[in-house]
Each structure stands twice: as C-alpha cells, then as structure tokens.
Design a protein around this motif. Structure first.
Motif, PDB file in Angstrom:
ATOM      1  N   TYR A 111       0.805  -1.374  -0.539  1.00 20.04           N
ATOM      2  CA  TYR A 111       0.055   0.012  -0.243  1.00 20.04           C
ATOM      3  C   TYR A 111       0.668   1.429  -0.691  1.00 20.04           C
ATOM      4  O   TYR A 111       0.177   2.256  -0.546  1.00 20.04           O
ATOM      5  CB  TYR A 111      -0.570  -0.515   1.527  1.00 20.04           C
ATOM      6  CG  TYR A 111      -2.090  -1.039   1.595  1.00 20.04           C
ATOM      7  CD1 TYR A 111      -2.781  -1.478   0.154  1.00 20.04           C
ATOM      8  CD2 TYR A 111      -1.636  -2.022   2.479  1.00 20.04           C
ATOM      9  CE1 TYR A 111      -3.367  -2.803   0.015  1.00 20.04           C
ATOM     10  CE2 TYR A 111      -2.686  -3.437   1.958  1.00 20.04           C
ATOM     11  CZ  TYR A 111      -3.389  -3.654   0.661  1.00 20.04           C
ATOM     12  OH  TYR A 111      -4.870  -4.290   1.026  1.00 20.04           O
ATOM     13  N   GLU A 112       2.193   1.105   0.652  1.00 15.35           N
ATOM     14  CA  GLU A 112       2.588   2.303   0.550  1.00 15.35           C
ATOM     15  C   GLU A 112       3.194   2.685  -0.601  1.00 15.35           C
ATOM     16  O   GLU A 112       3.370   4.155  -1.353  1.00 15.35           O
ATOM     17  CB  GLU A 112       4.386   2.281   1.473  1.00 15.35           C
ATOM     18  CG  GLU A 112       4.710   3.346   2.068  1.00 15.35           C
ATOM     19  CD  GLU A 112       5.197   3.247   2.948  1.00 15.35           C
ATOM     20  OE1 GLU A 112       6.631   4.242   2.420  1.00 15.35           O
ATOM     21  OE2 GLU A 112       5.958   2.968   4.031  1.00 15.35           O
ATOM     22  N   ALA A 113       4.039   1.912  -1.391  1.00  9.42           N
ATOM     23  CA  ALA A 113       4.754   2.001  -2.300  1.00  9.42           C
ATOM     24  C   ALA A 113       3.418   2.390  -4.014  1.00  9.42           C
ATOM     25  O   ALA A 113       3.425   3.628  -4.438  1.00  9.42           O
ATOM     26  CB  ALA A 113       5.011   1.008  -3.357  1.00  9.42           C
ATOM     27  N   ALA A 114       2.097   1.764  -3.169  1.00  9.16           N
ATOM     28  CA  ALA A 114       1.234   2.136  -4.330  1.00  9.16           C
ATOM     29  C   ALA A 114       0.524   3.478  -4.350  1.00  9.16           C
ATOM     30  O   ALA A 114       0.230   3.747  -5.234  1.00  9.16           O
ATOM     31  CB  ALA A 114      -0.142   1.275  -3.964  1.00  9.16           C
ATOM     32  N   ALA A 115       0.404   4.027  -2.896  1.00  7.17           N
ATOM     33  CA  ALA A 115       0.286   5.848  -2.880  1.00  7.17           C
ATOM     34  C   ALA A 115       1.203   5.930  -3.340  1.00  7.17           C
ATOM     35  O   ALA A 115       0.954   7.361  -4.102  1.00  7.17           O
ATOM     36  CB  ALA A 115       0.537   5.783  -1.410  1.00  7.17           C
ATOM     37  N   GLU A 116       2.452   5.960  -3.369  1.00  6.58           N
ATOM     38  CA  GLU A 116       3.430   6.350  -4.206  1.00  6.58           C
ATOM     39  C   GLU A 116       3.307   6.551  -5.876  1.00  6.58           C
ATOM     40  O   GLU A 116       3.384   7.810  -6.603  1.00  6.58           O
ATOM     41  CB  GLU A 116       4.980   6.502  -3.993  1.00  6.58           C
ATOM     42  CG  GLU A 116       5.355   5.964  -2.376  1.00  6.58           C
ATOM     43  CD  GLU A 116       6.945   6.124  -1.439  1.00  6.58           C
ATOM     44  OE1 GLU A 116       7.007   4.950  -2.454  1.00  6.58           O
ATOM     45  OE2 GLU A 116       6.904   5.886  -0.746  1.00  6.58           O
ATOM     46  N   ALA A 117       2.800   5.367  -6.069  1.00  8.10           N
ATOM     47  CA  ALA A 117       2.750   5.065  -7.610  1.00  8.10           C
ATOM     48  C   ALA A 117       1.347   6.365  -8.416  1.00  8.10           C
ATOM     49  O   ALA A 117       1.078   7.291  -8.679  1.00  8.10           O
ATOM     50  CB  ALA A 117       2.296   4.226  -8.078  1.00  8.10           C
ATOM     51  N   TYR A 118       0.551   6.380  -6.973  1.00  8.32           N
ATOM     52  CA  TYR A 118      -1.536   7.458  -7.374  1.00  8.32           C
ATOM     53  C   TYR A 118      -0.283   9.009  -7.276  1.00  8.32           C
ATOM     54  O   TYR A 118      -0.989   9.489  -7.871  1.00  8.32           O
ATOM     55  CB  TYR A 118      -2.272   6.941  -6.542  1.00  8.32           C
ATOM     56  CG  TYR A 118      -2.439   5.331  -6.207  1.00  8.32           C
ATOM     57  CD1 TYR A 118      -2.897   5.035  -7.756  1.00  8.32           C
ATOM     58  CD2 TYR A 118      -2.964   4.858  -5.775  1.00  8.32           C
ATOM     59  CE1 TYR A 118      -3.379   4.412  -8.384  1.00  8.32           C
ATOM     60  CE2 TYR A 118      -3.169   3.630  -5.702  1.00  8.32           C
ATOM     61  CZ  TYR A 118      -3.377   3.049  -6.625  1.00  8.32           C
ATOM     62  OH  TYR A 118      -4.190   1.208  -7.159  1.00  8.32           O
ATOM     63  N   GLU A 119       0.381   8.895  -6.567  1.00 14.06           N
ATOM     64  CA  GLU A 119       1.348  10.209  -6.305  1.00 14.06           C
ATOM     65  C   GLU A 119       1.458  10.744  -8.182  1.00 14.06           C
ATOM     66  O   GLU A 119       1.518  12.182  -7.933  1.00 14.06           O
ATOM     67  CB  GLU A 119       1.662  10.476  -4.555  1.00 14.06           C
ATOM     68  CG  GLU A 119       1.215  10.648  -3.222  1.00 14.06           C
ATOM     69  CD  GLU A 119       1.803  10.500  -2.404  1.00 14.06           C
ATOM     70  OE1 GLU A 119       3.502  10.251  -3.055  1.00 14.06           O
ATOM     71  OE2 GLU A 119       1.110  10.044  -1.185  1.00 14.06           O
ATOM     72  N   ALA A 120       2.417   9.842  -7.995  1.00 10.44           N
ATOM     73  CA  ALA A 120       3.114  10.137  -9.506  1.00 10.44           C
ATOM     74  C   ALA A 120       2.329  10.081 -10.372  1.00 10.44           C
ATOM     75  O   ALA A 120       2.211  11.512 -11.073  1.00 10.44           O
ATOM     76  CB  ALA A 120       3.858   8.587  -9.367  1.00 10.44           C
ATOM     77  N   THR A 121       1.218   9.150 -10.607  1.00 12.58           N
ATOM     78  CA  THR A 121       0.238  10.025 -11.747  1.00 12.58           C
ATOM     79  C   THR A 121       0.126  11.467 -11.579  1.00 12.58           C
ATOM     80  O   THR A 121      -0.690  12.376 -12.521  1.00 12.58           O
ATOM     81  CB  THR A 121      -0.901   8.778 -11.045  1.00 12.58           C
ATOM     82  OG1 THR A 121      -0.303   7.646 -11.314  1.00 12.58           O
ATOM     83  CG2 THR A 121      -2.162   8.963 -12.060  1.00 12.58           C
ATOM     84  N   LEU A 122      -0.819  11.462 -10.057  1.00 10.19           N
ATOM     85  CA  LEU A 122      -1.484  12.957  -9.930  1.00 10.19           C
ATOM     86  C   LEU A 122       0.034  14.143  -9.984  1.00 10.19           C
ATOM     87  O   LEU A 122      -0.645  15.488 -10.113  1.00 10.19           O
ATOM     88  CB  LEU A 122      -2.077  13.071  -8.705  1.00 10.19           C
ATOM     89  CG  LEU A 122      -2.996  12.386  -8.237  1.00 10.19           C
ATOM     90  CD1 LEU A 122      -3.517  12.405  -6.183  1.00 10.19           C
ATOM     91  CD2 LEU A 122      -4.905  12.701  -9.091  1.00 10.19           C
ATOM     92  N   ALA A 123       0.244  14.218  -9.682  1.00  8.32           N
ATOM     93  CA  ALA A 123       1.660  14.710 -10.032  1.00  8.32           C
ATOM     94  C   ALA A 123       1.908  15.068 -11.846  1.00  8.32           C
ATOM     95  O   ALA A 123       2.638  16.311 -12.144  1.00  8.32           O
ATOM     96  CB  ALA A 123       3.230  14.747  -9.981  1.00  8.32           C
TER      97      ALA A 123
END
Length: 191
Positions: A111-123
C-alpha cells in the motif's frame, strides 16, 4: 550464370526487408492485442503485446499495453515489472503507467508503494479522480495495516505477560483470588 550473386543479394536484402517489416509486425500485433482486450481476453492480449514488444522494444506504449494486459490477466508481479520500464515524454502515457503500477502494487498489498505510484500519477495529471480515490484508499489500507500491526503487538505482549503469571489463581498463602502473591509466583504454589 553464377548463382552466387543472387544469394548475396538475399543476404543484403534480408536485413532491409526485416527492418521494413518489423515495425509493421509490431503494429499488427498491437492491433491484435487491442482486439483481444476488447473481446475481454486479457491472456490473448498479453500474448499479442509480448509479441509486439519483441518486435519493437523502444516503444513505451507497447510496454504500457503489455503491463495493462498482464494486470488484467491477474499477473500483478509481471505487470509491475513491465510498467516500471515505461519511460515516456508523453505525460498522459506516463501517468497511465504510474496509475496501473499503483493498481498492481495495491493488489500485491504494497500500500505504501501504491500510494507513491498514485502520487506520481497526480503529479502529471492532478485532476485524475480515479487516482485521487485510489490514493485515499491505499493510505486508508496502510493505516489499517498499521493499526492491525499495533494490535497484534499488544496481543503478543499480553500473551507474554500471561505466560509469566497464569492470572486469576487462588493463592495458598493468602487466599487471594484476584492475583497471585509474590510468594506463590516465586515458588509456584497455586492450585
């Protein structure tokens, strides 16, 4: 007439022919993969996208297509590896690759790595409602996992304490029914 020059001609023409048809093969395989995807056949799409990728490795959209098909086919680890290789100057493609990488990580319960990937999407695409939703969900699951871990630690500590003193025993020495006296605990005198 000597047959040797015609053989040499094929040796020269073959690389040019392969170079000319290779992109066509990748395009054809990509179209077949998309058709399989639309039919609801992620395994067939995966096979076609893998073939297209073998024909043309430098195209990031092929990596994205393959990773997305692998994800839909339930191959999260393979999808994660493939989608991590996508390097694109197109922000939409890069965002989509990050998003699907986040989905693969989420399904792998990272979940932590998934959150980072979604943050990269939102960037790259700040208004992506699906990425915002999935980011919130990944963070919530991460918090829940942390709470479960803390509860497990507390339960483990309680079990260790219970092993030290069995708890509500009748003390022979003092008749105490709520806890053992130090004498009974030290000398193991209880019924």
């Amino acid at each position: 007439m000597n047959p040797m020059p015609s053989r040499l001609w094929w040796l020269v023409a073959l690389p040019a022919l392969v170079a000319f048809t290779w992109p066509w093969t990748a395009t054809q395989r990509t179209e077949a993969g998309r058709a399989a995807w639309e039919r609801g056949d992620p395994a067939g799409a995966t096979a076609e996208f893998e073939a297209a990728l073998g024909a043309s490795r430098e195209r990031p959209e092929l990596l994205y297509n393959l990773g997305s098909a692998q994800l839909a086919a339930g191959q999260q680890a393979a999808a994660l590896e493939t989608l991590s290789q996508v390097r694109s100057s197109d922000p939409q493609l890069a965002a989509a690759a990050h998003y699907n990488r986040g989905n693969a990580l989420f399904e792998l319960e990272q979940y932590e790595a998934a959150a980072e990937a979604y943050e990269a999407t939102l960037a790259l695409t700040p208004n992506d409602a699906d990425a915002q939703h999935n980011l919130a969900l990944a963070r919530r699951r991460q918090r829940e996992r942390e709470e479960q871990r803390k509860q497990q630690q507390q339960q483990d500590q309680q079990r260790q304490q219970q092993r030290r003193c069995p708890g509500l025993l009748i003390c022979h020495f003092q008749g105490n029914t709520t806890s053992c006296c130090k004498f009974c605990v030290a000398n193991s005198v209880w019924r």
